[in-house]
Write a protein that holds these residues in place. Sequence first.
Motif, PDB file in Angstrom:
ATOM      1  N   ALA A   1       0.793  -1.197  -0.011  1.00  0.00           N
ATOM      2  CA  ALA A   1       0.144   0.046   0.046  1.00  0.00           C
ATOM      3  C   ALA A   1       0.951   1.247  -0.125  1.00  0.00           C
ATOM      4  O   ALA A   1       2.107   1.111   0.552  1.00  0.00           O
ATOM      5  N   ILE A   2       0.473   2.398  -0.538  1.00  0.00           N
ATOM      6  CA  ILE A   2       0.726   3.456  -0.600  1.00  0.00           C
ATOM      7  C   ILE A   2       0.112   4.237   0.764  1.00  0.00           C
ATOM      8  O   ILE A   2      -1.185   4.580   0.310  1.00  0.00           O
ATOM      9  N   VAL A   3       0.908   4.706   1.727  1.00  0.00           N
ATOM     10  CA  VAL A   3       0.091   5.368   2.788  1.00  0.00           C
ATOM     11  C   VAL A   3       0.801   6.931   2.927  1.00  0.00           C
ATOM     12  O   VAL A   3       1.716   7.017   3.366  1.00  0.00           O
ATOM     13  N   PRO A   4      -0.071   7.862   2.844  1.00  0.00           N
ATOM     14  CA  PRO A   4       0.408   9.351   2.892  1.00  0.00           C
ATOM     15  C   PRO A   4       0.404   9.619   4.294  1.00  0.00           C
ATOM     16  O   PRO A   4      -0.594   9.242   5.103  1.00  0.00           O
ATOM     17  N   HIS A   5       1.441  10.469   4.642  1.00  0.00           N
ATOM     18  CA  HIS A   5       1.436  10.901   6.346  1.00  0.00           C
ATOM     19  C   HIS A   5       1.683  12.514   5.974  1.00  0.00           C
ATOM     20  O   HIS A   5       2.058  12.746   4.849  1.00  0.00           O
ATOM     21  N   LYS A   6       1.790  13.165   7.085  1.00  0.00           N
ATOM     22  CA  LYS A   6       1.912  14.634   6.853  1.00  0.00           C
ATOM     23  C   LYS A   6       3.263  15.052   6.354  1.00  0.00           C
ATOM     24  O   LYS A   6       3.263  15.812   5.484  1.00  0.00           O
ATOM     25  N   SER A   7       4.230  14.421   6.724  1.00  0.00           N
ATOM     26  CA  SER A   7       5.570  14.940   6.355  1.00  0.00           C
ATOM     27  C   SER A   7       6.275  13.587   5.485  1.00  0.00           C
ATOM     28  O   SER A   7       7.454  13.874   5.121  1.00  0.00           O
ATOM     29  N   HIS A   8       5.620  12.446   5.110  1.00  0.00           N
ATOM     30  CA  HIS A   8       6.303  11.582   4.500  1.00  0.00           C
ATOM     31  C   HIS A   8       5.354  10.640   3.772  1.00  0.00           C
ATOM     32  O   HIS A   8       3.977  10.774   3.960  1.00  0.00           O
ATOM     33  N   VAL A   9       5.745   9.769   2.863  1.00  0.00           N
ATOM     34  CA  VAL A   9       4.757   8.686   2.377  1.00  0.00           C
ATOM     35  C   VAL A   9       5.452   7.280   2.516  1.00  0.00           C
ATOM     36  O   VAL A   9       6.637   7.451   2.436  1.00  0.00           O
ATOM     37  N   ASN A  10       4.505   6.251   3.064  1.00  0.00           N
ATOM     38  CA  ASN A  10       5.007   5.106   3.090  1.00  0.00           C
ATOM     39  C   ASN A  10       4.580   4.074   2.325  1.00  0.00           C
ATOM     40  O   ASN A  10       3.709   4.084   1.782  1.00  0.00           O
ATOM     41  N   LEU A  11       5.671   3.333   1.861  1.00  0.00           N
ATOM     42  CA  LEU A  11       5.341   2.168   1.359  1.00  0.00           C
ATOM     43  C   LEU A  11       5.142   1.146   2.335  1.00  0.00           C
ATOM     44  O   LEU A  11       6.162   0.768   2.587  1.00  0.00           O
TER      45      LEU A  11
END
Length: 121
Positions: A56-66
């Motif tokens: 999954a691609i998971v956006p966060h306030k200061s970054h994006v996680n794979l």
Amino acid sequence: MRSGALIESWFDMLTDEQRPIARALHAAVTAAAPSLHATVRWGNIVYQHEGTNALAIVPHKSHVNLQLFRGAAVAPMYPQLEGSGKGVRHLKLRAPEAVNADFIARLTAAAIDALDVPEPH
């Protein structure tokens, strides 16, 4: 809404900082494994392999996680992965330049292979 249109509308809801990172990740994952089915779930792009969540691609306030749903199974081979739960691990990315397509291809393949590993209980 068709899947492609849904994915495109998902990118539209991201911030200007998140969007290029997420697009680079999406391009790398889909190039590595075109057979994965991408959909939007839980506010994220989720990639499924034969109906099972793989990444999954998971956006966060200061970054994006794979996110790798069975990332714990491959974490010993990929120390860049973060997380401590029973199954999920993630790769944190703060800039589109940080998206290394070759590395993402290896992670994508590992995430798919890990689906054959029994889930921890």
